[in-house]
Structure formats: structure tokens, C-alpha cells
Write a protein that holds these residues in place. Structure first.
Motif, short mmCIF file in Angstrom:
data_model
loop_
_atom_site.label_atom_id
_atom_site.label_comp_id
_atom_site.label_asym_id
_atom_site.label_seq_id
_atom_site.Cartn_x
_atom_site.Cartn_y
_atom_site.Cartn_z
N ASP A 170 56.68 69.28 34.26
CA ASP A 170 55.97 67.96 34.29
C ASP A 170 56.38 67.31 35.43
O ASP A 170 55.73 66.56 36.27
N VAL A 171 57.70 67.34 35.52
CA VAL A 171 58.43 66.43 36.46
C VAL A 171 58.26 66.78 37.98
O VAL A 171 57.88 66.52 38.93
N LEU A 172 58.15 68.47 38.19
CA LEU A 172 57.87 68.96 39.40
C LEU A 172 56.30 68.65 39.99
O LEU A 172 56.29 68.09 40.93
N ALA A 173 55.68 68.82 39.07
CA ALA A 173 54.23 68.33 39.48
C ALA A 173 53.99 67.04 39.52
O ALA A 173 53.39 66.63 40.69
N GLY A 174 54.59 66.09 38.90
CA GLY A 174 54.54 64.66 39.07
C GLY A 174 55.09 64.16 40.63
O GLY A 174 54.56 63.63 41.12
N ALA A 175 56.37 65.04 41.02
CA ALA A 175 56.90 64.67 42.10
C ALA A 175 56.04 65.08 43.33
O ALA A 175 56.00 64.22 44.48
N ALA A 176 55.36 66.35 43.24
CA ALA A 176 54.55 66.98 44.19
C ALA A 176 53.32 65.83 44.42
O ALA A 176 53.14 65.62 45.59
N LEU A 177 52.87 65.57 43.21
CA LEU A 177 51.70 64.68 43.36
C LEU A 177 52.22 63.30 44.08
O LEU A 177 51.26 62.56 45.15
N GLY A 178 53.34 62.86 43.67
CA GLY A 178 53.93 61.61 44.40
C GLY A 178 54.19 61.50 45.65
O GLY A 178 53.59 60.70 46.67
N ALA A 179 54.73 62.85 46.08
CA ALA A 179 54.89 62.91 47.70
C ALA A 179 53.82 63.06 48.43
O ALA A 179 53.20 62.48 49.52
N GLY A 180 52.74 63.75 47.93
CA GLY A 180 51.35 64.14 48.44
C GLY A 180 50.63 62.72 48.54
O GLY A 180 49.91 62.43 49.59
N ALA A 181 50.78 61.78 47.69
CA ALA A 181 50.35 60.34 47.80
C ALA A 181 50.83 59.45 48.92
O ALA A 181 49.92 58.93 49.71
N ALA A 182 52.12 59.67 49.08
CA ALA A 182 52.66 58.95 50.45
C ALA A 182 52.09 59.68 51.51
O ALA A 182 51.95 58.93 52.74
N PHE A 183 52.15 60.95 51.70
CA PHE A 183 51.31 61.38 53.17
C PHE A 183 49.95 61.22 53.30
O PHE A 183 49.51 61.06 54.36
N ALA A 184 49.28 60.96 51.86
CA ALA A 184 47.86 60.60 52.05
C ALA A 184 47.82 58.95 52.57
O ALA A 184 46.99 58.87 53.62
N VAL A 185 48.65 58.27 52.07
CA VAL A 185 48.92 56.77 52.93
C VAL A 185 49.38 56.82 54.31
O VAL A 185 48.62 56.22 55.04
N ARG A 186 49.93 57.81 54.57
CA ARG A 186 50.35 57.79 55.94
C ARG A 186 49.03 58.22 56.88
O ARG A 186 48.93 58.04 58.12
N ALA A 187 48.27 59.28 56.51
CA ALA A 187 47.03 59.74 57.05
C ALA A 187 46.29 58.59 57.39
O ALA A 187 45.54 58.34 58.18
N LEU A 188 46.00 57.47 56.36
CA LEU A 188 45.30 56.32 56.45
C LEU A 188 45.83 55.08 57.28
O LEU A 188 45.14 54.66 58.05
N VAL A 189 46.98 55.06 57.10
CA VAL A 189 47.98 54.05 57.89
C VAL A 189 48.98 54.93 58.44
O VAL A 189 50.10 54.80 57.95
N PRO A 190 48.83 55.20 59.75
CA PRO A 190 50.00 55.92 60.34
C PRO A 190 51.18 55.09 60.72
O PRO A 190 51.11 53.71 60.61
N THR A 191 52.59 55.70 60.59
CA THR A 191 53.73 54.95 60.98
C THR A 191 53.49 54.47 62.08
O THR A 191 53.03 55.03 63.11
N ARG A 192 54.52 53.58 62.57
CA ARG A 192 54.89 53.24 63.94
C ARG A 192 55.08 54.37 64.88
O ARG A 192 54.80 54.51 66.03
N THR A 193 56.04 55.38 64.32
CA THR A 193 56.31 56.41 65.14
C THR A 193 55.31 57.59 65.34
O THR A 193 55.20 58.27 66.27
N ARG A 194 54.08 57.56 64.65
CA ARG A 194 52.98 58.36 64.92
C ARG A 194 51.79 57.71 65.78
O ARG A 194 50.92 58.27 65.94
N LEU A 195 52.16 56.61 66.02
CA LEU A 195 51.05 55.83 66.62
C LEU A 195 51.04 56.10 68.07
O LEU A 195 52.36 56.18 68.86
N VAL A 196 50.11 56.63 68.97
CA VAL A 196 49.83 56.92 70.30
C VAL A 196 50.05 55.79 71.11
O VAL A 196 49.01 54.95 70.95
N PRO A 197 50.97 55.27 71.88
CA PRO A 197 50.80 54.34 72.65
C PRO A 197 49.60 54.37 73.74
O PRO A 197 49.42 55.46 74.16
N PRO A 198 49.23 53.31 74.35
CA PRO A 198 47.97 53.24 74.93
C PRO A 198 48.46 53.81 76.62
O PRO A 198 49.55 53.74 76.81
#
Length: 203
Positions: A170-198
């Protein structure tokens, strides 16, 4: 997976892998319950309760925002956004897709057990999902703050098995889902380091 699936009800036909995994899960839970953890008795149950409804992570985000550094504030906001997505996923899909009863508390010492036992299904662990989502979201924005939050998140996830309210899977599955949610948020709103400068205009 279809709705209202009960992991404890055997399905027709042979399912050796499924039975082995569930048996291993139960053995790991009993192994953890039988171990003597004197240093954790006064810490993990309280830490587990403090994470109810995300209170611990909201407090951590407030402490990060109080540092008054832009990166810490962005990390706190990303952590909370990741936590929100993880909680939404767990409550709408996770808990309703698999109906798994909570572990039997007989092998868990009384001093470890929570005063108020959860009434929702066991799979996956919502506390572990929230902890992993917040910690991963923070780390994606600020590795330094992520290193601070990660041990707390790991302890919260561990506390769910320690107090007897979740199986290890239960804990492993929950942790995997939580980490996946964080990466999904990054896909929607990239971090500063992933933004390509003009591109610089040519003279």
C-alpha cells in the motif's frame, strides 16, 4: 482495473503470482510488527497523525515560504500542487478502484497503534502518496529543500506500516502515485531549470 475490486476475494482459476505477492506482503507486515523499534515508539505514531489531511506538509510549505527566497517559495508551491493532484487521484480513483481491508492489528503492539483507526480502504496509502508528492515536487524545484523534506516524507510512509494501518505494498503504491503526480505537475508547469531561454537575436 474495474471498480470495487476486493484483493482478499480469490478470483476463479489459478493465480500463483498474485497469491505469492499477497503472501509476501503479509509476511513483510508481520515481520515489521514483530520487530522491536524502541526509538520509533515516541516518534512515528505522532508523525503519522501530524500528516493527517496534509497538515504536516502545509506547515512545511509555510516554513519554506517564510524563508523569503523565491526558489523556496516556488518549491513550496510546487510541493502543494503535487500534493493536491496526488490526493485528488487517490480519493477519486485509487481508493475506489481497489477495496482492500486494513491489516489485522493483532501482531502490532498497542503502544504503536493509532488512537483513531482509518475507515477507508487500505490500498493505496494516501499518506504515503501525499508525502512522496510533496517531497518530490519540492525536490524538482529545489534539490536542497528536497533533501530536507525527503527524510520526513520517508518517515511518514514508514509510519503507516509501523502503526499497522497499511501493508508495505500500500505504501509503495501510494509513494509511486505521489511521485508520479509531482512529475505530472512539472509536465504542466515546468521548473525554472527546464525552461528553454529565448534565443538571442542576431546583430
Amino acid at each position: 482495473m474495474s471498480p470495487d475490486v476486493d484483493l482478499t476475494v480469490p478470483k476463479p482459476g489459478p493465480h500463483p503470482l498474485r497469491h505469492r505477492l499477497l503472501a509476501l506482503d503479509s509476511r513483510l507486515f508481520e515481520f515489521a510488527a514483530e520487530r522491536n523499534w524502541p526509538a520509533a515508539e515516541s516518534v512515528l505514531p505522532r508523525l503519522s497523525r501530524s500528516a493527517n489531511h496534509g497538515v504536516l506538509w502545509f506547515a512545511a510549505a509555510a516554513a519554506m515560504a517564510a524563508s523569503r527566497t523565491p526558489r523556496a517559495r516556488r518549491a513550496a508551491a510546487r510541493g502543494l500542487a503535487s500534493l493536491g493532484l496526488a490526493s485528488l487521484t487517490i480519493n477519486t480513483l485509487g481508493k475506489r478502484s481497489v477495496r482492500r481491508p486494513r491489516p489485522v492489528l493483532d501482531p502490532v503492539p498497542l503502544v504503536r497503534q493509532l488512537k483513531r483507526q482509518p475507515i477507508t480502504t487500505s490500498f493505496p496509502s494516501g499518506h504515503s502518496a501525499s508525502a512522496a508528492a510533496f517531497a518530490t515536487g519540492v525536490a524538482l524545484e529545489s534539490p536542497a529543500w528536497g533533501a530536507v523534506v525527503a527524510p520526513v516524507a520517508w518517515s511518514v510512509a514508514l509510519s503507516r506500516v509501523y502503526t499497522g494501518v497499511h501493508f508495505p505494498s500500500d505504501v509503495l503504491a501510494g509513494a509511486a502515485l505521489g511521485a508520479g503526480a509531482a512529475f505530472a505537475v512539472r509536465a504542466l508547469v515546468p521548473t525554472r531549470t527546464r525552461l528553454v531561454p529565448p534565443a538571442r537575436p542576431r546583430a
